[in-house]
Design a protein around this motif. Structure first.
Motif, PDB file in Angstrom:
ATOM      1  N   VAL A  81       0.855  -1.179   0.000  1.00  0.00           N
ATOM      2  CA  VAL A  81       0.000   0.000   0.000  1.00  0.00           C
ATOM      3  C   VAL A  81       0.892   1.230   0.000  1.00  0.00           C
ATOM      4  CG1 VAL A  81      -1.793   1.265   1.241  1.00  0.00           C
ATOM      5  CG2 VAL A  81      -1.783  -1.245   1.279  1.00  0.00           C
ATOM      6  N   SER A  82       0.653   2.111  -0.957  1.00  0.00           N
ATOM      7  CA  SER A  82       1.475   3.297  -1.115  1.00  0.00           C
ATOM      8  C   SER A  82       0.645   4.543  -0.845  1.00  0.00           C
ATOM      9  CB  SER A  82       2.027   3.337  -2.544  1.00  0.00           C
ATOM     10  OG  SER A  82       2.866   4.440  -2.712  1.00  0.00           O
ATOM     11  N   ASP A  83       1.231   5.469  -0.087  1.00  0.00           N
ATOM     12  CA  ASP A  83       0.601   6.756   0.172  1.00  0.00           C
ATOM     13  C   ASP A  83       1.698   7.813   0.051  1.00  0.00           C
ATOM     14  OD1 ASP A  83      -0.953   8.888   0.926  1.00  0.00           O
ATOM     15  OD2 ASP A  83      -1.155   8.273   3.016  1.00  0.00           O
ATOM     16  N   GLY A  84       1.864   8.329  -1.136  1.00  0.00           N
ATOM     17  CA  GLY A  84       2.926   9.307  -1.372  1.00  0.00           C
ATOM     18  C   GLY A  84       4.290   8.679  -1.207  1.00  0.00           C
TER      19      GLY A  84
END
Length: 115
Positions: free
Chosen positions: A67-70
């Motif tokens: 999961v990527s967030d920025g």
């Protein structure tokens, strides 16, 4: 590469024991933290960890979630291989924080006491 791609590549390189390329994914002043253990600070110490001090070997990572967030990538999965010469299967959650496309900080949590 996007941060999630770099994080995925990290596990491929660990499993291949391609530590020279692996260390290149990190900033020069990287910090790697594992609960209950001293932090690993800087590329040279990180390289030493993978060459001599890493208790896990001869295994592979199976990634369940990325999961990527920025500039932050969270990864959950399972490692199957050896720890100090014994067969193990353990769950892990890692967090990779990026700066300028490289991993600047890494945090590892496992379902075992020490890794």
């Amino acid at each position: 590469m996007e941060p999630a791609q770099v994080a995925r590549r990290y596990y491929e390189l660990v499993d291949e024991e391609a530590y020279e390329e692996l260390v290149g994914l990190f900033t020069k002043d990287v910090t790697y933290e594992r609960p209950g253990q001293e932090s690993i600070d800087g590329r040279a110490v990180l390289r030493q960890f993978y060459d001599r001090d890493r208790p896990l070997s001869n295994g592979e990572h199976e990634l369940d979630s990325v999961v990527s967030d920025g500039d932050i990538v969270a990864v959950r999965g399972t490692f199957r291989g050896e720890q100090d010469g014994h067969q193990v299967e353990l769950g892990f959650a890692d967090f990779h924080e990026f700066e300028d496309g490289k991993i600047a900080r890494r945090y590892t949590f496992t379902d075992r006491d020490t890794v």
